[in-house]
Design a protein around this motif. Structure first.
Motif, PDB file in Angstrom:
ATOM      1  N   HIS A 106     -12.698   2.771  47.664  1.00 41.06           N
ATOM      2  CA  HIS A 106     -12.804   3.526  48.915  1.00 41.06           C
ATOM      3  C   HIS A 106     -13.649   2.840  49.973  1.00 41.06           C
ATOM      4  O   HIS A 106     -13.969   3.439  50.992  1.00 41.06           O
ATOM      5  N   ARG A 107     -14.023   1.582  49.768  1.00 39.08           N
ATOM      6  CA  ARG A 107     -14.743   0.829  50.784  1.00 39.08           C
ATOM      7  C   ARG A 107     -13.997  -0.471  51.032  1.00 39.08           C
ATOM      8  O   ARG A 107     -14.205  -1.446  50.313  1.00 39.08           O
ATOM      9  N   PRO A 108     -13.091  -0.492  52.018  1.00 39.37           N
ATOM     10  CA  PRO A 108     -12.258  -1.689  52.220  1.00 39.37           C
ATOM     11  C   PRO A 108     -13.080  -2.960  52.373  1.00 39.37           C
ATOM     12  O   PRO A 108     -12.661  -4.030  51.917  1.00 39.37           O
ATOM     13  N   GLU A 109     -14.280  -2.880  52.970  1.00 39.97           N
ATOM     14  CA  GLU A 109     -15.057  -4.109  53.183  1.00 39.97           C
ATOM     15  C   GLU A 109     -15.511  -4.701  51.843  1.00 39.97           C
ATOM     16  O   GLU A 109     -15.734  -5.903  51.733  1.00 39.97           O
ATOM     17  N   LEU A 110     -15.641  -3.853  50.809  1.00 43.58           N
ATOM     18  CA  LEU A 110     -16.005  -4.368  49.489  1.00 43.58           C
ATOM     19  C   LEU A 110     -14.821  -5.089  48.850  1.00 43.58           C
ATOM     20  O   LEU A 110     -15.011  -5.967  48.006  1.00 43.58           O
ATOM     21  N   GLY A 111     -13.597  -4.717  49.250  1.00 38.66           N
ATOM     22  CA  GLY A 111     -12.409  -5.394  48.732  1.00 38.66           C
ATOM     23  C   GLY A 111     -12.505  -6.900  48.920  1.00 38.66           C
ATOM     24  O   GLY A 111     -12.132  -7.679  48.035  1.00 38.66           O
ATOM     25  N   GLU A 112     -13.012  -7.335  50.065  1.00 41.76           N
ATOM     26  CA  GLU A 112     -13.129  -8.761  50.353  1.00 41.76           C
ATOM     27  C   GLU A 112     -14.105  -9.433  49.367  1.00 41.76           C
ATOM     28  O   GLU A 112     -13.868 -10.554  48.915  1.00 41.76           O
ATOM     29  N   VAL A 113     -15.182  -8.735  49.026  1.00 43.29           N
ATOM     30  CA  VAL A 113     -16.146  -9.263  48.051  1.00 43.29           C
ATOM     31  C   VAL A 113     -15.461  -9.424  46.686  1.00 43.29           C
ATOM     32  O   VAL A 113     -15.613 -10.454  46.014  1.00 43.29           O
ATOM     33  N   VAL A 114     -14.691  -8.401  46.286  1.00 40.21           N
ATOM     34  CA  VAL A 114     -14.003  -8.451  44.999  1.00 40.21           C
ATOM     35  C   VAL A 114     -12.968  -9.577  44.992  1.00 40.21           C
ATOM     36  O   VAL A 114     -12.841 -10.319  44.016  1.00 40.21           O
ATOM     37  N   ARG A 115     -12.215  -9.722  46.102  1.00 38.94           N
ATOM     38  CA  ARG A 115     -11.216 -10.792  46.188  1.00 38.94           C
ATOM     39  C   ARG A 115     -11.870 -12.167  46.046  1.00 38.94           C
ATOM     40  O   ARG A 115     -11.353 -13.031  45.344  1.00 38.94           O
ATOM     41  N   ARG A 116     -13.015 -12.362  46.719  1.00 41.74           N
ATOM     42  CA  ARG A 116     -13.688 -13.662  46.616  1.00 41.74           C
ATOM     43  C   ARG A 116     -14.154 -13.914  45.185  1.00 41.74           C
ATOM     44  O   ARG A 116     -14.080 -15.030  44.683  1.00 41.74           O
ATOM     45  N   PHE A 117     -14.624 -12.850  44.519  1.00 37.65           N
ATOM     46  CA  PHE A 117     -15.055 -12.971  43.127  1.00 37.65           C
ATOM     47  C   PHE A 117     -13.898 -13.462  42.250  1.00 37.65           C
ATOM     48  O   PHE A 117     -14.062 -14.388  41.457  1.00 37.65           O
ATOM     49  N   PHE A 118     -12.711 -12.844  42.403  1.00 33.64           N
ATOM     50  CA  PHE A 118     -11.581 -13.239  41.559  1.00 33.64           C
ATOM     51  C   PHE A 118     -11.066 -14.632  41.913  1.00 33.64           C
ATOM     52  O   PHE A 118     -10.624 -15.376  41.033  1.00 33.64           O
ATOM     53  N   ALA A 119     -11.146 -15.005  43.192  1.00 30.68           N
ATOM     54  CA  ALA A 119     -10.740 -16.362  43.578  1.00 30.68           C
ATOM     55  C   ALA A 119     -11.690 -17.392  42.967  1.00 30.68           C
ATOM     56  O   ALA A 119     -11.267 -18.437  42.456  1.00 30.68           O
ATOM     57  N   ASP A 120     -12.982 -17.067  42.974  1.00 30.20           N
ATOM     58  CA  ASP A 120     -13.973 -17.957  42.362  1.00 30.20           C
ATOM     59  C   ASP A 120     -13.714 -18.108  40.863  1.00 30.20           C
ATOM     60  O   ASP A 120     -13.734 -19.211  40.315  1.00 30.20           O
ATOM     61  N   ARG A 121     -13.443 -16.992  40.193  1.00 30.24           N
ATOM     62  CA  ARG A 121     -13.164 -17.036  38.754  1.00 30.24           C
ATOM     63  C   ARG A 121     -11.958 -17.912  38.447  1.00 30.24           C
ATOM     64  O   ARG A 121     -11.981 -18.731  37.541  1.00 30.24           O
ATOM     65  N   LEU A 122     -10.879 -17.710  39.243  1.00 30.84           N
ATOM     66  CA  LEU A 122      -9.665 -18.491  39.005  1.00 30.84           C
ATOM     67  C   LEU A 122      -9.949 -19.981  39.186  1.00 30.84           C
ATOM     68  O   LEU A 122      -9.478 -20.808  38.400  1.00 30.84           O
ATOM     69  N   GLY A 123     -10.743 -20.320  40.191  1.00 29.84           N
ATOM     70  CA  GLY A 123     -11.103 -21.723  40.411  1.00 29.84           C
ATOM     71  C   GLY A 123     -11.823 -22.307  39.199  1.00 29.84           C
ATOM     72  O   GLY A 123     -11.594 -23.459  38.813  1.00 29.84           O
ATOM     73  N   ARG A 124     -12.670 -21.509  38.577  1.00 31.54           N
ATOM     74  CA  ARG A 124     -13.388 -22.000  37.395  1.00 31.54           C
ATOM     75  C   ARG A 124     -12.469 -22.132  36.186  1.00 31.54           C
ATOM     76  O   ARG A 124     -12.717 -22.924  35.279  1.00 31.54           O
ATOM     77  N   GLU A 125     -11.415 -21.298  36.145  1.00 35.40           N
ATOM     78  CA  GLU A 125     -10.516 -21.310  34.983  1.00 35.40           C
ATOM     79  C   GLU A 125      -9.479 -22.436  35.051  1.00 35.40           C
ATOM     80  O   GLU A 125      -8.911 -22.828  34.020  1.00 35.40           O
ATOM     81  N   LEU A 126      -9.231 -22.969  36.252  1.00 36.97           N
ATOM     82  CA  LEU A 126      -8.144 -23.949  36.409  1.00 36.97           C
ATOM     83  C   LEU A 126      -8.270 -25.176  35.496  1.00 36.97           C
ATOM     84  O   LEU A 126      -7.246 -25.619  34.948  1.00 36.97           O
ATOM     85  N   PRO A 127      -9.490 -25.737  35.285  1.00 35.05           N
ATOM     86  CA  PRO A 127      -9.571 -26.921  34.404  1.00 35.05           C
ATOM     87  C   PRO A 127      -9.000 -26.670  33.003  1.00 35.05           C
ATOM     88  O   PRO A 127      -8.447 -27.584  32.377  1.00 35.05           O
ATOM     89  N   MET A 128      -9.108 -25.433  32.525  1.00 36.44           N
ATOM     90  CA  MET A 128      -8.545 -25.049  31.230  1.00 36.44           C
ATOM     91  C   MET A 128      -7.025 -25.291  31.226  1.00 36.44           C
ATOM     92  O   MET A 128      -6.473 -25.796  30.238  1.00 36.44           O
ATOM     93  N   PHE A 129      -6.386 -24.924  32.340  1.00 32.69           N
ATOM     94  CA  PHE A 129      -4.934 -25.094  32.442  1.00 32.69           C
ATOM     95  C   PHE A 129      -4.577 -26.569  32.690  1.00 32.69           C
ATOM     96  O   PHE A 129      -3.557 -27.048  32.209  1.00 32.69           O
ATOM     97  N   GLU A 130      -5.424 -27.275  33.434  1.00 29.76           N
ATOM     98  CA  GLU A 130      -5.164 -28.709  33.661  1.00 29.76           C
ATOM     99  C   GLU A 130      -5.221 -29.471  32.341  1.00 29.76           C
ATOM    100  O   GLU A 130      -4.402 -30.361  32.096  1.00 29.76           O
ATOM    101  N   ARG A 131      -6.159 -29.110  31.477  1.00 33.04           N
ATOM    102  CA  ARG A 131      -6.215 -29.757  30.157  1.00 33.04           C
ATOM    103  C   ARG A 131      -4.950 -29.430  29.353  1.00 33.04           C
ATOM    104  O   ARG A 131      -4.408 -30.288  28.656  1.00 33.04           O
ATOM    105  N   ALA A 132      -4.477 -28.174  29.446  1.00 28.24           N
ATOM    106  CA  ALA A 132      -3.262 -27.775  28.719  1.00 28.24           C
ATOM    107  C   ALA A 132      -2.057 -28.566  29.218  1.00 28.24           C
ATOM    108  O   ALA A 132      -1.198 -28.980  28.427  1.00 28.24           O
ATOM    109  N   VAL A 133      -1.983 -28.805  30.533  1.00 24.42           N
ATOM    110  CA  VAL A 133      -0.891 -29.609  31.086  1.00 24.42           C
ATOM    111  C   VAL A 133      -0.973 -31.027  30.528  1.00 24.42           C
ATOM    112  O   VAL A 133       0.031 -31.602  30.093  1.00 24.42           O
ATOM    113  N   ARG A 134      -2.178 -31.605  30.501  1.00 19.22           N
ATOM    114  CA  ARG A 134      -2.326 -32.974  29.982  1.00 19.22           C
ATOM    115  C   ARG A 134      -1.943 -33.062  28.505  1.00 19.22           C
ATOM    116  O   ARG A 134      -1.418 -34.069  28.046  1.00 19.22           O
TER     117      ARG A 134
END
Lengths: 184, 184
Positions: A106-134
Protein backbone atom coordinates in the motif's frame (compact mmCIF):
# COMPACT_ATOMS: atom_id res chain seq x y z
CA UNK A 1 30.33 6.05 3.50
CA UNK A 2 29.88 5.39 7.20
CA UNK A 3 32.40 3.31 9.11
CA UNK A 4 31.54 -0.36 8.65
CA UNK A 5 30.44 -0.93 12.24
CA UNK A 6 28.29 2.21 12.44
CA UNK A 7 26.76 1.39 9.07
CA UNK A 8 25.89 -2.10 10.33
CA UNK A 9 24.30 -0.63 13.48
CA UNK A 10 22.23 1.82 11.41
CA UNK A 11 21.01 -0.91 9.04
CA UNK A 12 20.11 -3.24 11.90
CA UNK A 13 18.24 -0.44 13.70
CA UNK A 14 16.34 0.37 10.49
CA UNK A 15 15.04 -3.17 10.00
CA UNK A 16 14.30 -3.63 13.72
CA UNK A 17 12.20 -0.47 13.77
CA UNK A 18 10.45 -1.45 10.53
CA UNK A 19 9.21 -4.66 12.14
CA UNK A 20 8.30 -2.92 15.42
CA UNK A 21 6.54 0.24 14.20
CA UNK A 22 5.91 -0.48 10.50
CA UNK A 23 6.89 1.56 7.46
CA UNK A 24 4.67 4.51 8.34
CA UNK A 25 6.18 4.78 11.83
CA UNK A 26 9.78 4.39 10.63
CA UNK A 27 11.73 7.69 10.84
CA UNK A 28 15.38 8.65 10.55
CA UNK A 29 15.03 10.23 14.02
CA UNK A 30 13.95 6.82 15.35
CA UNK A 31 16.87 5.09 13.65
CA UNK A 32 19.24 7.70 15.12
CA UNK A 33 17.91 7.06 18.64
CA UNK A 34 18.05 3.26 18.27
CA UNK A 35 21.50 3.09 16.68
CA UNK A 36 23.08 5.85 18.77
CA UNK A 37 24.28 7.63 15.61
CA UNK A 38 23.60 11.35 15.17
CA UNK A 39 20.59 12.15 12.96
CA UNK A 40 22.48 14.62 10.78
CA UNK A 41 25.16 11.99 10.21
CA UNK A 42 22.53 9.53 8.94
CA UNK A 43 20.99 12.20 6.69
CA UNK A 44 24.42 12.91 5.21
CA UNK A 45 24.72 9.29 4.01
CA UNK A 46 21.07 8.60 3.18
CA UNK A 47 18.97 11.55 2.03
CA UNK A 48 15.60 9.87 2.70
CA UNK A 49 13.91 7.11 4.64
CA UNK A 50 13.53 5.07 1.43
CA UNK A 51 17.23 5.43 0.59
CA UNK A 52 18.10 4.21 4.08
CA UNK A 53 15.64 1.32 3.93
CA UNK A 54 16.87 0.28 0.48
CA UNK A 55 20.45 0.29 1.71
CA UNK A 56 19.48 -1.68 4.84
CA UNK A 57 17.68 -4.36 2.79
CA UNK A 58 20.62 -4.86 0.44
CA UNK A 59 23.39 -4.66 3.05
CA UNK A 60 21.97 -5.87 6.37
CA UNK A 61 23.30 -9.16 7.72
CA UNK A 62 19.80 -10.40 8.57
CA UNK A 63 18.70 -10.60 4.90
CA UNK A 64 22.10 -11.71 3.55
CA UNK A 65 22.45 -14.76 1.29
CA UNK A 66 25.72 -16.69 0.89
CA UNK A 67 26.03 -17.26 -2.85
CA UNK A 68 26.82 -20.97 -3.21
CA UNK A 69 29.44 -22.54 -5.49
CA UNK A 70 28.88 -26.28 -5.10
CA UNK A 71 30.15 -27.36 -8.52
CA UNK A 72 26.71 -28.09 -10.00
CA UNK A 73 23.67 -26.00 -10.92
CA UNK A 74 21.48 -28.39 -8.92
CA UNK A 75 23.60 -27.97 -5.80
CA UNK A 76 23.78 -24.20 -6.19
CA UNK A 77 20.02 -23.81 -6.71
CA UNK A 78 19.18 -26.07 -3.76
CA UNK A 79 21.51 -24.15 -1.46
CA UNK A 80 20.17 -20.80 -2.61
CA UNK A 81 16.54 -21.88 -2.30
CA UNK A 82 17.07 -23.34 1.18
CA UNK A 83 18.42 -19.93 2.22
CA UNK A 84 15.47 -18.07 0.67
CA UNK A 85 13.06 -20.47 2.43
CA UNK A 86 14.88 -19.86 5.72
CA UNK A 87 14.60 -16.09 5.24
CA UNK A 88 10.85 -16.34 4.63
CA UNK A 89 10.18 -18.51 7.66
CA UNK A 90 12.95 -17.82 10.21
CA UNK A 91 12.00 -16.15 13.51
CA UNK A 92 14.49 -13.27 13.00
CA UNK A 93 13.80 -12.69 9.32
CA UNK A 94 10.16 -13.47 8.54
CA UNK A 95 8.90 -10.41 10.50
CA UNK A 96 11.15 -8.20 8.35
CA UNK A 97 9.88 -9.81 5.14
CA UNK A 98 6.27 -9.58 6.28
CA UNK A 99 6.62 -5.92 7.29
CA UNK A 100 8.22 -5.06 3.94
CA UNK A 101 5.62 -6.96 1.93
CA UNK A 102 2.71 -5.50 3.87
CA UNK A 103 4.09 -1.97 3.48
CA UNK A 104 4.98 -2.43 -0.20
CA UNK A 105 1.38 -3.39 -1.03
CA UNK A 106 0.00 0.00 0.00
CA UNK A 107 2.98 2.36 -0.33
CA UNK A 108 3.90 2.66 -4.02
CA UNK A 109 7.14 4.51 -3.20
CA UNK A 110 8.32 1.44 -1.26
CA UNK A 111 7.75 -0.66 -4.40
CA UNK A 112 10.81 0.99 -5.94
CA UNK A 113 12.92 -0.03 -2.91
CA UNK A 114 11.69 -3.63 -3.21
CA UNK A 115 12.36 -3.66 -6.98
CA UNK A 116 15.93 -2.45 -6.45
CA UNK A 117 16.43 -5.14 -3.80
CA UNK A 118 15.35 -7.90 -6.20
CA UNK A 119 17.45 -6.47 -9.04
CA UNK A 120 20.47 -6.44 -6.73
CA UNK A 121 19.82 -10.05 -5.70
CA UNK A 122 19.52 -11.19 -9.31
CA UNK A 123 22.81 -9.47 -10.13
CA UNK A 124 24.50 -11.41 -7.34
CA UNK A 125 22.97 -14.70 -8.52
CA UNK A 126 24.05 -14.37 -12.17
CA UNK A 127 27.60 -15.80 -11.69
CA UNK A 128 25.94 -19.06 -10.55
CA UNK A 129 24.21 -19.29 -13.93
CA UNK A 130 27.34 -18.21 -15.85
CA UNK A 131 29.23 -21.10 -14.26
CA UNK A 132 26.38 -23.47 -15.24
CA UNK A 133 26.61 -22.24 -18.85
CA UNK A 134 30.38 -22.85 -18.85
CA UNK A 135 29.80 -26.39 -17.53
CA UNK A 136 27.24 -26.96 -20.33
CA UNK A 137 24.40 -27.48 -17.86
CA UNK A 138 22.00 -24.72 -18.93
CA UNK A 139 19.88 -25.00 -22.07
CA UNK A 140 20.38 -22.20 -24.64
CA UNK A 141 17.97 -19.30 -24.33
CA UNK A 142 17.02 -19.91 -20.69
CA UNK A 143 16.75 -16.61 -18.80
CA UNK A 144 18.20 -16.84 -15.26
CA UNK A 145 15.66 -14.23 -14.10
CA UNK A 146 12.80 -16.57 -15.05
CA UNK A 147 14.45 -19.53 -13.30
CA UNK A 148 14.78 -17.42 -10.14
CA UNK A 149 11.17 -16.13 -10.44
CA UNK A 150 9.95 -19.73 -10.56
CA UNK A 151 12.02 -21.01 -7.65
CA UNK A 152 11.75 -18.00 -5.35
CA UNK A 153 8.06 -17.67 -6.30
CA UNK A 154 7.35 -21.28 -5.34
CA UNK A 155 8.72 -20.86 -1.81
CA UNK A 156 6.96 -17.47 -1.45
CA UNK A 157 3.61 -18.99 -2.44
CA UNK A 158 4.18 -22.05 -0.26
CA UNK A 159 5.32 -20.15 2.83
CA UNK A 160 3.24 -16.97 2.69
CA UNK A 161 0.06 -17.90 0.79
CA UNK A 162 -0.39 -21.63 1.39
CA UNK A 163 1.01 -21.29 4.93
CA UNK A 164 3.24 -24.37 4.62
CA UNK A 165 6.93 -23.92 5.54
CA UNK A 166 9.02 -25.07 2.53
CA UNK A 167 11.02 -28.00 3.94
CA UNK A 168 14.25 -29.46 2.44
CA UNK A 169 12.32 -32.20 0.59
CA UNK A 170 10.09 -29.53 -0.99
CA UNK A 171 13.14 -27.48 -2.00
CA UNK A 172 14.70 -30.56 -3.66
CA UNK A 173 11.46 -31.38 -5.49
CA UNK A 174 11.08 -27.81 -6.71
CA UNK A 175 14.65 -27.55 -8.00
CA UNK A 176 14.33 -30.99 -9.64
CA UNK A 177 11.16 -29.87 -11.46
CA UNK A 178 12.81 -26.70 -12.79
CA UNK A 179 15.93 -28.61 -13.87
CA UNK A 180 14.17 -31.59 -15.56
CA UNK A 181 10.71 -30.24 -16.37
CA UNK A 182 7.41 -31.88 -15.51
CA UNK A 183 6.77 -33.71 -18.80
CA UNK A 184 7.49 -37.38 -19.40
CA UNK B 1 -27.85 -20.28 1.02
CA UNK B 2 -28.78 -16.83 -0.18
CA UNK B 3 -30.50 -16.33 -3.51
CA UNK B 4 -27.88 -16.30 -6.26
CA UNK B 5 -28.28 -12.62 -7.10
CA UNK B 6 -28.26 -11.45 -3.48
CA UNK B 7 -25.26 -13.64 -2.78
CA UNK B 8 -23.44 -12.10 -5.74
CA UNK B 9 -24.27 -8.59 -4.50
CA UNK B 10 -23.02 -9.41 -1.00
CA UNK B 11 -19.76 -10.89 -2.31
CA UNK B 12 -19.15 -7.93 -4.62
CA UNK B 13 -19.85 -5.46 -1.78
CA UNK B 14 -17.43 -7.36 0.49
CA UNK B 15 -14.50 -7.14 -1.94
CA UNK B 16 -15.30 -3.52 -2.88
CA UNK B 17 -15.26 -2.48 0.77
CA UNK B 18 -12.08 -4.47 1.42
CA UNK B 19 -10.24 -2.42 -1.24
CA UNK B 20 -11.79 0.87 -0.07
CA UNK B 21 -11.48 0.65 3.72
CA UNK B 22 -9.07 -2.29 4.22
CA UNK B 23 -9.53 -5.45 6.28
CA UNK B 24 -9.65 -3.62 9.61
CA UNK B 25 -12.41 -1.30 8.39
CA UNK B 26 -14.45 -4.09 6.78
CA UNK B 27 -17.64 -4.87 8.77
CA UNK B 28 -20.77 -6.90 8.13
CA UNK B 29 -22.74 -3.69 8.83
CA UNK B 30 -20.83 -1.98 6.02
CA UNK B 31 -21.48 -4.88 3.65
CA UNK B 32 -25.19 -4.75 4.56
CA UNK B 33 -25.35 -1.03 3.76
CA UNK B 34 -23.46 -1.39 0.48
CA UNK B 35 -25.34 -4.44 -0.79
CA UNK B 36 -28.78 -3.41 0.47
CA UNK B 37 -29.20 -6.76 2.24
CA UNK B 38 -30.29 -6.85 5.89
CA UNK B 39 -27.44 -7.33 8.39
CA UNK B 40 -29.19 -10.17 10.24
CA UNK B 41 -29.71 -11.95 6.92
CA UNK B 42 -25.97 -11.78 6.18
CA UNK B 43 -25.12 -13.01 9.71
CA UNK B 44 -27.46 -15.99 9.20
CA UNK B 45 -25.40 -17.16 6.19
CA UNK B 46 -21.94 -16.12 7.32
CA UNK B 47 -21.30 -16.11 11.08
CA UNK B 48 -18.19 -13.88 10.90
CA UNK B 49 -16.37 -11.35 8.77
CA UNK B 50 -13.72 -13.96 7.90
CA UNK B 51 -16.36 -16.49 6.82
CA UNK B 52 -17.92 -13.85 4.56
CA UNK B 53 -14.56 -12.77 3.14
CA UNK B 54 -13.52 -16.38 2.51
CA UNK B 55 -16.77 -17.03 0.69
CA UNK B 56 -16.41 -13.81 -1.34
CA UNK B 57 -12.86 -14.72 -2.43
CA UNK B 58 -13.85 -18.20 -3.57
CA UNK B 59 -17.18 -17.26 -5.20
CA UNK B 60 -16.91 -13.65 -6.42
CA UNK B 61 -16.90 -13.09 -10.17
CA UNK B 62 -13.99 -10.65 -9.95
CA UNK B 63 -11.49 -13.32 -8.80
CA UNK B 64 -12.96 -16.14 -10.92
CA UNK B 65 -10.79 -18.28 -13.21
CA UNK B 66 -12.17 -20.20 -16.19
CA UNK B 67 -10.54 -23.61 -15.96
CA UNK B 68 -9.16 -24.30 -19.45
CA UNK B 69 -9.43 -27.56 -21.40
CA UNK B 70 -7.36 -26.93 -24.54
CA UNK B 71 -6.33 -30.52 -25.21
CA UNK B 72 -2.72 -30.13 -24.04
CA UNK B 73 -1.03 -29.47 -20.71
CA UNK B 74 0.96 -26.65 -22.32
CA UNK B 75 -2.21 -24.94 -23.59
CA UNK B 76 -4.01 -25.40 -20.28
CA UNK B 77 -1.11 -24.03 -18.20
CA UNK B 78 -0.63 -21.03 -20.51
CA UNK B 79 -4.34 -20.17 -20.37
CA UNK B 80 -4.45 -20.53 -16.60
CA UNK B 81 -1.28 -18.50 -16.05
CA UNK B 82 -2.46 -15.70 -18.37
CA UNK B 83 -5.60 -15.47 -16.21
CA UNK B 84 -3.59 -15.40 -12.96
CA UNK B 85 -1.34 -12.68 -14.43
CA UNK B 86 -4.43 -10.69 -15.45
CA UNK B 87 -5.85 -11.00 -11.91
CA UNK B 88 -2.61 -9.72 -10.39
CA UNK B 89 -2.33 -6.73 -12.70
CA UNK B 90 -5.87 -5.86 -13.87
CA UNK B 91 -7.36 -2.51 -12.76
CA UNK B 92 -10.44 -4.19 -11.20
CA UNK B 93 -8.63 -7.06 -9.55
CA UNK B 94 -5.14 -5.98 -8.49
CA UNK B 95 -6.49 -3.67 -5.73
CA UNK B 96 -8.38 -6.67 -4.26
CA UNK B 97 -5.26 -8.86 -4.40
CA UNK B 98 -3.10 -6.10 -2.90
CA UNK B 99 -5.57 -5.41 -0.09
CA UNK B 100 -5.79 -9.12 0.76
CA UNK B 101 -2.04 -9.61 0.67
CA UNK B 102 -1.34 -6.52 2.74
CA UNK B 103 -3.95 -7.53 5.32
CA UNK B 104 -2.83 -11.18 5.40
CA UNK B 105 0.72 -10.15 6.28
CA UNK B 106 -0.30 -8.61 9.61
CA UNK B 107 -3.59 -10.37 10.47
CA UNK B 108 -2.87 -14.04 11.20
CA UNK B 109 -6.59 -14.90 11.23
CA UNK B 110 -6.81 -13.75 7.60
CA UNK B 111 -4.01 -16.18 6.74
CA UNK B 112 -6.49 -19.04 7.23
CA UNK B 113 -8.90 -17.43 4.73
CA UNK B 114 -6.09 -17.06 2.17
CA UNK B 115 -4.96 -20.67 2.74
CA UNK B 116 -8.49 -21.96 2.15
CA UNK B 117 -8.70 -19.88 -1.03
CA UNK B 118 -5.52 -21.42 -2.43
CA UNK B 119 -6.59 -24.94 -1.41
CA UNK B 120 -9.91 -24.38 -3.23
CA UNK B 121 -8.08 -23.13 -6.33
CA UNK B 122 -5.76 -26.14 -6.36
CA UNK B 123 -8.76 -28.47 -6.07
CA UNK B 124 -10.30 -26.84 -9.14
CA UNK B 125 -7.02 -27.11 -11.09
CA UNK B 126 -6.45 -30.82 -10.42
CA UNK B 127 -8.64 -32.12 -13.30
CA UNK B 128 -6.30 -30.31 -15.70
CA UNK B 129 -3.41 -32.41 -14.37
CA UNK B 130 -5.50 -35.60 -14.33
CA UNK B 131 -6.22 -35.12 -18.03
CA UNK B 132 -2.47 -34.58 -18.65
CA UNK B 133 -1.71 -37.86 -16.83
CA UNK B 134 -4.28 -39.69 -18.98
CA UNK B 135 -2.67 -38.23 -22.12
CA UNK B 136 0.74 -39.43 -20.88
CA UNK B 137 2.11 -35.88 -20.68
CA UNK B 138 3.05 -35.67 -17.00
CA UNK B 139 6.13 -37.39 -15.63
CA UNK B 140 5.52 -39.89 -12.79
CA UNK B 141 5.80 -38.46 -9.31
CA UNK B 142 5.24 -34.83 -10.27
CA UNK B 143 3.05 -33.05 -7.71
CA UNK B 144 0.54 -30.67 -9.36
CA UNK B 145 0.71 -28.43 -6.26
CA UNK B 146 4.43 -27.86 -6.86
CA UNK B 147 3.87 -27.10 -10.56
CA UNK B 148 1.23 -24.51 -9.59
CA UNK B 149 3.49 -23.04 -6.84
CA UNK B 150 6.22 -22.53 -9.45
CA UNK B 151 4.02 -20.99 -12.12
CA UNK B 152 1.79 -18.86 -9.91
CA UNK B 153 4.82 -17.91 -7.83
CA UNK B 154 6.73 -16.69 -10.90
CA UNK B 155 3.97 -14.27 -11.93
CA UNK B 156 3.51 -13.13 -8.30
CA UNK B 157 7.22 -12.36 -7.98
CA UNK B 158 7.35 -10.72 -11.41
CA UNK B 159 4.23 -8.58 -10.94
CA UNK B 160 4.33 -7.70 -7.23
CA UNK B 161 8.02 -7.82 -6.24
CA UNK B 162 9.94 -7.06 -9.44
CA UNK B 163 7.21 -4.64 -10.57
CA UNK B 164 7.12 -5.97 -14.15
CA UNK B 165 3.70 -6.97 -15.55
CA UNK B 166 3.95 -10.61 -16.75
CA UNK B 167 3.26 -10.33 -20.50
CA UNK B 168 2.14 -13.21 -22.79
CA UNK B 169 5.74 -13.88 -23.94
CA UNK B 170 6.79 -14.18 -20.29
CA UNK B 171 3.91 -16.57 -19.56
CA UNK B 172 4.92 -18.75 -22.54
CA UNK B 173 8.58 -18.78 -21.44
CA UNK B 174 7.64 -19.66 -17.85
CA UNK B 175 5.36 -22.55 -18.87
CA UNK B 176 7.97 -23.79 -21.35
CA UNK B 177 10.62 -23.85 -18.60
CA UNK B 178 8.39 -25.83 -16.24
CA UNK B 179 7.41 -28.28 -19.00
CA UNK B 180 10.91 -28.88 -20.45
CA UNK B 181 13.23 -27.92 -17.60
CA UNK B 182 16.19 -25.55 -17.83
CA UNK B 183 18.99 -28.09 -18.38
CA UNK B 184 20.49 -28.96 -21.75
Amino acid sequence: MAGARRERDIHAATLELLTEVGYDGLTIEGVAARSGVNKTTIYRWWPSKDALLGSAMVEADVLAIRLPDTGSLRGDLESLLRQIAALLTGPDTSPVVTALLGAATHRPELGEVVRRFFADRLGRELPMFERAVRRGELRDGVDPATVMDLLAGAVWVRALLRGQPPRPAYVRETVDLVLRGCTS
